[in-house]
Design an enzyme around this catalytic site. Structure first.
Site, PDB file in Angstrom:
ATOM      1  N   THR A 183       0.912  -1.313  -0.019  1.00 33.02           N
ATOM      2  CA  THR A 183      -0.095  -0.135   0.014  1.00 33.02           C
ATOM      3  C   THR A 183       0.984   1.125   0.124  1.00 33.02           C
ATOM      4  O   THR A 183       2.245   1.023   0.397  1.00 33.02           O
ATOM      5  CB  THR A 183      -0.668  -0.136   1.162  1.00 33.02           C
ATOM      6  OG1 THR A 183      -1.635  -0.998   1.355  1.00 33.02           O
ATOM      7  CG2 THR A 183      -1.636   1.422   1.522  1.00 33.02           C
ATOM      8  N   VAL A 212     -12.399  -6.203  -0.348  1.00 35.46           N
ATOM      9  CA  VAL A 212     -11.864  -4.900   0.344  1.00 35.46           C
ATOM     10  C   VAL A 212     -11.097  -5.362   1.316  1.00 35.46           C
ATOM     11  O   VAL A 212     -11.321  -5.918   2.248  1.00 35.46           O
ATOM     12  CB  VAL A 212     -13.462  -4.264   0.829  1.00 35.46           C
ATOM     13  CG1 VAL A 212     -12.987  -3.129   1.480  1.00 35.46           C
ATOM     14  CG2 VAL A 212     -14.287  -4.049  -0.384  1.00 35.46           C
ATOM     15  N   GLY A 213      -9.968  -4.415   1.183  1.00 38.62           N
ATOM     16  CA  GLY A 213      -8.885  -4.393   2.406  1.00 38.62           C
ATOM     17  C   GLY A 213      -9.103  -3.655   3.386  1.00 38.62           C
ATOM     18  O   GLY A 213     -10.277  -2.971   3.649  1.00 38.62           O
ATOM     19  N   ASP A 214      -8.096  -3.229   4.452  1.00 42.63           N
ATOM     20  CA  ASP A 214      -8.162  -2.439   5.530  1.00 42.63           C
ATOM     21  C   ASP A 214      -8.234  -1.049   5.065  1.00 42.63           C
ATOM     22  O   ASP A 214      -8.749  -0.221   5.842  1.00 42.63           O
ATOM     23  CB  ASP A 214      -6.913  -2.683   6.445  1.00 42.63           C
ATOM     24  CG  ASP A 214      -5.771  -2.525   5.599  1.00 42.63           C
ATOM     25  OD1 ASP A 214      -5.318  -3.070   4.556  1.00 42.63           O
ATOM     26  OD2 ASP A 214      -5.050  -1.364   5.875  1.00 42.63           O
ATOM     27  N   THR A 233       0.184  -0.633   6.613  1.00 38.74           N
ATOM     28  CA  THR A 233       0.219  -1.393   5.315  1.00 38.74           C
ATOM     29  C   THR A 233       0.310  -2.768   5.844  1.00 38.74           C
ATOM     30  O   THR A 233       0.652  -3.067   7.045  1.00 38.74           O
ATOM     31  CB  THR A 233       1.400  -0.900   4.415  1.00 38.74           C
ATOM     32  OG1 THR A 233       1.736  -2.053   3.443  1.00 38.74           O
ATOM     33  CG2 THR A 233       2.727  -0.678   5.304  1.00 38.74           C
ATOM     34  N   GLY A 234      -0.013  -3.675   5.157  1.00 30.37           N
ATOM     35  CA  GLY A 234       0.079  -4.988   5.587  1.00 30.37           C
ATOM     36  C   GLY A 234      -1.099  -5.945   5.235  1.00 30.37           C
ATOM     37  O   GLY A 234      -2.013  -5.690   4.478  1.00 30.37           O
TER      38      GLY A 234
HETATM   39  N1  ASP Z   1      -3.216  -3.408   3.544  1.00 28.12           N
HETATM   40  C1  ASP Z   1      -3.205  -3.767   2.026  1.00 28.12           C
HETATM   41  C2  ASP Z   1      -4.515  -4.662   1.734  1.00 28.12           C
HETATM   42  O1  ASP Z   1      -4.746  -5.667   2.611  1.00 28.12           O
HETATM   43  C3  ASP Z   1      -2.186  -4.533   1.398  1.00 28.12           C
HETATM   44  C4  ASP Z   1      -0.801  -4.225   1.837  1.00 28.12           C
HETATM   45  O2  ASP Z   1      -0.567  -3.194   2.439  1.00 28.12           O
HETATM   46  O3  ASP Z   1       0.073  -5.076   1.660  1.00 28.12           O
HETATM   47  O4  ASP Z   1      -5.274  -4.382   0.542  1.00 28.12           O
END
Ligand code: ASP
Length: 303
Positions: A183, A212-214, A233-234
């Site tokens: 992200t 849908v992510g965070d 992020t993650g």
């Molecule tokens: N957090 C982001 C998501 O789950 C992806 C990422 O930051 O690695 O969409």
């Protein structure tokens, strides 16, 4: 000041990207040109710069999902006035964070899917698919690694055939796949001591249609308030379950410095799930991750 990240897993060799974005954000913070929310304008400018950098998974360079065709993106912003706006699974825009900014001026807090895409186009964002050769190469690379994982003893990889919901047929190679995310984000403090955060992502590529992510979930991917701003992020599903950004913000608001608050959150995150955090408060800033993560800080700290 501003702090940016290029997503957990982004190598420090790409640091010029987030560093340039942090400097871009700082320039806007210092010369907001009549904007009554300089912190927000700065956070958006930093995140937009990273969306335009094809090396990162947001906007141009966003991940291609499991079917090899779909690009669906999430973006969100928040200010210390409690303003929050987001777009989820938006398609065919180059800068999802600009779409989130347009949502902020609308009667709604979040738009998703085709409605978000149509809204963005209606309000003037060009209709373009932010697909890049690098994202195609990343997709092919993951596809190749997939076949190595399938059937490996001890592999807990998911069989995506059980869930396939894309409009098109499943590429034959797809049975399981490792997560691939990232992200881009910015947290900012303006000269008036106000805070804002902005995040944008192509999401994890190992996802179903409509995932849908965070990032656009309130309190999960980002949070801002009078005590500061936080962006994550993650592993999105785990970040959502923890309401991570808001939890870190609450820690900061009870007196923990930004640096210690993000470090504690990264340490407490399950090791098998990747996470990265950036935060800014009245006294300073913090960056923490349980994997490598390229980030930028402006003004740059003294060596
Ligand atoms: N957090 C982001 C998501 O789950 C992806 C990422 O930051 O690695 O969409």
């Amino acid at each position: 000041m501003s702090v940016t990240h290029g997503g957990v897993g982004s190598p420090p060799s790409l640091r010029d990207g987030p560093q340039g974005a942090a400097e871009r954000a700082l320039a806007v913070l210092r010369a907001p040109q009549g904007d009554d929310r300089p912190a927000l304008a700065g956070a958006i400018a930093g995140t937009r710069a990273l969306e335009d950098d094809p090396r990162f998974n947001a906007g141009t360079g966003a991940n291609i999902r499991l079917d090899g065709e779909t690009i669906q993106m999430d973006a969100a912003l928040m200010t210390d006035r409690g303003e929050f706006a987001a777009v989820a699974v938006i398609e065919r825009v180059r800068n999802p964070i600009r779409a989130a900014r347009l949502v902020l001026d609308s009667p709604h807090v979040m738009l998703a899917g085709e409605g978000a895409t149509r809204f963005a186009h209606k309000l003037g964002l060009p209709d373009e698919v932010p697909r890049t050769p690098a994202a195609e190469a990343k997709y092919r690379d993951r596809l190749a690694r997939l076949s190595e994982m399938v059937g490996k003893p001890g592999s807990d990889a998911i069989d995506w055939r059980d869930y396939w919901n894309f409009p098109g047929a499943m590429p034959p190679e797809i049975q399981a796949w490792a997560r691939g995310g990232d992200t881009v984000g910015t947290v900012a403090r303006d000269q008036g001591g106000r805070f804002a955060a902005a995040l944008s992502t192509g999401g994890t590529s190992v996802t179903l249609y409509g995932r849908v992510g965070d990032v656009p979930i309130y309190g999960a991917g980002l949070y801002a308030g009078p005590a500061g701003a936080v962006a994550c992020t993650g592993h999105g599903e785990e970040i959502i379950r923890r309401g991570l950004a808001r939890a870190v913000y609450e820690d900061m608001s009870s007196g923990t410095p930004a640096e210690a608050a993000v470090a504690a959150a990264a340490t407490a995150f399950p090791l098998e799930s990747d996470v990265g955090l950036i935060a800014v408060d009245a006294r300073g800033w913090g960056v923490a991750a349980n994997r490598e993560m390229a980030y930028g800080v402006a003004p740059a700290p003294a060596p």
